[in-house]
Write an enzyme that holds these catalytic residues in place. Structure first.
Site, PDB file in Angstrom:
ATOM      1  N   LEU A 154       5.599   5.495   2.659  1.00 28.05           N
ATOM      2  CA  LEU A 154       4.803   5.665   1.598  1.00 28.05           C
ATOM      3  C   LEU A 154       3.678   6.754   2.189  1.00 28.05           C
ATOM      4  O   LEU A 154       3.034   6.516   3.337  1.00 28.05           O
ATOM      5  CB  LEU A 154       4.220   4.656   1.043  1.00 28.05           C
ATOM      6  CG  LEU A 154       5.064   3.467   0.325  1.00 28.05           C
ATOM      7  CD1 LEU A 154       4.184   2.338  -0.071  1.00 28.05           C
ATOM      8  CD2 LEU A 154       5.951   4.098  -0.767  1.00 28.05           C
ATOM      9  N   HIS A 155       3.353   7.970   1.357  1.00 27.74           N
ATOM     10  CA  HIS A 155       2.405   8.600   1.949  1.00 27.74           C
ATOM     11  C   HIS A 155       1.734   9.298   0.878  1.00 27.74           C
ATOM     12  O   HIS A 155       0.587   9.910   1.029  1.00 27.74           O
ATOM     13  CB  HIS A 155       3.180   9.849   2.690  1.00 27.74           C
ATOM     14  CG  HIS A 155       3.931  10.861   2.035  1.00 27.74           C
ATOM     15  ND1 HIS A 155       5.324  10.795   1.703  1.00 27.74           N
ATOM     16  CD2 HIS A 155       3.635  12.034   1.495  1.00 27.74           C
ATOM     17  CE1 HIS A 155       5.747  11.688   0.944  1.00 27.74           C
ATOM     18  NE2 HIS A 155       4.834  12.617   0.902  1.00 27.74           N
ATOM     19  N   ARG A 156       2.312   9.405  -0.527  1.00 29.42           N
ATOM     20  CA  ARG A 156       1.615   9.894  -1.625  1.00 29.42           C
ATOM     21  C   ARG A 156       0.510   9.550  -1.938  1.00 29.42           C
ATOM     22  O   ARG A 156       0.464   8.380  -2.089  1.00 29.42           O
ATOM     23  CB  ARG A 156       2.707  10.131  -2.801  1.00 29.42           C
ATOM     24  CG  ARG A 156       3.787  11.091  -2.569  1.00 29.42           C
ATOM     25  CD  ARG A 156       4.434  11.524  -3.735  1.00 29.42           C
ATOM     26  NE  ARG A 156       5.972  11.950  -3.332  1.00 29.42           N
ATOM     27  CZ  ARG A 156       5.733  13.497  -2.984  1.00 29.42           C
ATOM     28  NH1 ARG A 156       4.639  14.285  -3.160  1.00 29.42           N
ATOM     29  NH2 ARG A 156       6.930  14.025  -2.450  1.00 29.42           N
ATOM     30  N   ASP A 163       8.639   7.303  -1.106  1.00 30.76           N
ATOM     31  CA  ASP A 163       8.204   8.244  -2.176  1.00 30.76           C
ATOM     32  C   ASP A 163       8.308   9.701  -1.759  1.00 30.76           C
ATOM     33  O   ASP A 163       7.417  10.644  -2.251  1.00 30.76           O
ATOM     34  CB  ASP A 163       6.732   7.852  -2.552  1.00 30.76           C
ATOM     35  CG  ASP A 163       5.677   7.882  -1.548  1.00 30.76           C
ATOM     36  OD1 ASP A 163       6.043   8.381  -0.149  1.00 30.76           O
ATOM     37  OD2 ASP A 163       4.398   7.424  -1.441  1.00 30.76           O
TER      38      ASP A 163
END
Length: 362
Positions: free
Chosen positions: A208-210, A282
């Site tokens: 996850l990075h958004r 994501d």
């Protein structure tokens, strides 16, 4: 023909690597074609230094613009100033940009203003979500591009609807998949495999990075707790950026099967992906890799710029609501996840096609 290859963030290098190989193959045939690898310095991490370049077989950049961090505007300005100075000092025949990061847009603008032709690899993809900086980068870049190299027929249609002449659009395939297929036999078992006692198809990989997923702390906590609850006790491996790790530490998320680890190199990360039960992400690029590797993928987003990973591949758009995870996991553990297929021209030869087209175009 002299080509500037622009890269600024980690996924760019995976897309550039096969293009370098394709140029060298043409040089070996006596073709008059050369490249200058320009690293904008947009992202820097240790995994991007020596080991990363060695893993992908990429030469050290000819130029590093050293743009560093900062806000979107600050970073864009630094890249544009640095690349303009480079072109003033020594010009080029073509600026080739890949993907949709800030470097892609910034260098395309500079090149076009100096009357240098622009080629965009991965042109025409759209999420329709203008809250994503990447979507703005795609739109701006495609509005000034000369040669469009696409990964799918959907991207072709997007460009045709914008009025782009068909003779400037080239459906070539996916250079990120070129790299994946070339390196698949070299994937390396990471330390976490033995440390956690992982077994093939008996663990979950999560990335996850958004900002919408990781910056809202309570939302991130509920999402991870839901994934833990639905995982049937399977180990969850979460390679996590240090900034996100600080958030996890504050939230105090702990579960016997939840393992956050530092970021991994390309070969180690894709070893985990290839052997996972499911990948939860994501990221757009990872959905392409899971499609080709035949691994189930749940995307925690409300939209995607890569619809072929859903219509043809192993990816499903789960959305950003934690309650959507339960039915997805039920389908997975019941053995009802779709098998998927590999999209057209994702065959490891995209870069070869790109360079052949560019030689023909002169």
């Amino acid at each position: 023909m002299q080509i500037d290859l622009i890269a600024g963030a980690r996924p760019n290098f995976m897309k550039i690597a096969p293009i370098i190989d394709a140029i060298k193959a043409q040089q070996n045939k006596g073709r008059s074609i050369s490249f200058r690898l320009v690293h904008t310095g947009q992202h820097y991490d240790k995994k991007m230094s020596g080991d990363f370049f060695d893993e992908l077989g990429i030469p050290q950049p000819d130029v590093n613009l050293g743009a560093g961090g900062g806000t979107q505007a600050e970073q864009t300005a630094k890249i544009m100033i640095g690349y303009e100075k480079l072109l003033f000092e020594k010009g080029t025949d073509l600026c080739l940009v890949v993907g949709d990061v800030t470097s892609t847009m910034a260098c395309a603008i500079v090149a076009k203003k100096l009357n240098v032709k622009v080629a965009h690899v991965e042109a025409g993809i759209r999420s329709g979500d203008l809250t994503m900086p990447e979507e703005i980068n795609r739109m701006v870049t495609d509005s000034i591009t000369d040669y469009f190299f696409t990964t799918s027929k959907v991207a072709n249609r997007n460009l045709l609807q914008l009025g782009i002449p068909e003779n400037r659009i080239f459906f070539v395939g996916n250079t990120m998949i070129d790299t994946l297929l070339k390196k698949k036999d070299d994937f390396q078992k990471p330390d976490v495999w033995e440390e956690v006692g992982l077994k093939e198809a008996k663990y979950i990989v999560m990335t996850l990075h958004r900002p919408g997923n990781v910056d809202e702390e309570e939302k991130l906590k509920i999402m991870i707790e839901t994934i833990v609850l639905q995982s049937q006790g399977m180990p969850i491996i979460f390679p996590v950026h240090p900034r996100t790790q600080q958030v996890l530490d504050r939230l105090g998320i702990k579960a016997p099967n939840f393992n956050s680890i530092p970021p991994l190199g390309y070969l180690a990360f894709n070893f985990l992906v290839k052997n996972a039960k499911v990948v939860i992400t994501d990221s757009g690029g990872i959905t392409e890799e899971t499609t080709v590797l035949g691994v189930p993928c749940m995307t925690l987003r409300d939209n995607t710029e890569r619809p072929e990973t859903i219509t043809q591949g192993t990816n499903e758009l789960i959305g950003t609501l934690p309650e959507n995870l339960k039915p997805a996991f039920e389908k997975l553990f019941a053995g009802n996840w779709k098998k998927g297929s590999i999209p057209e021209k994702w065959d490891g030869k995209a870069a070869k096609r790109i360079i052949e087209h560019l030689i023909e175009l002169g």
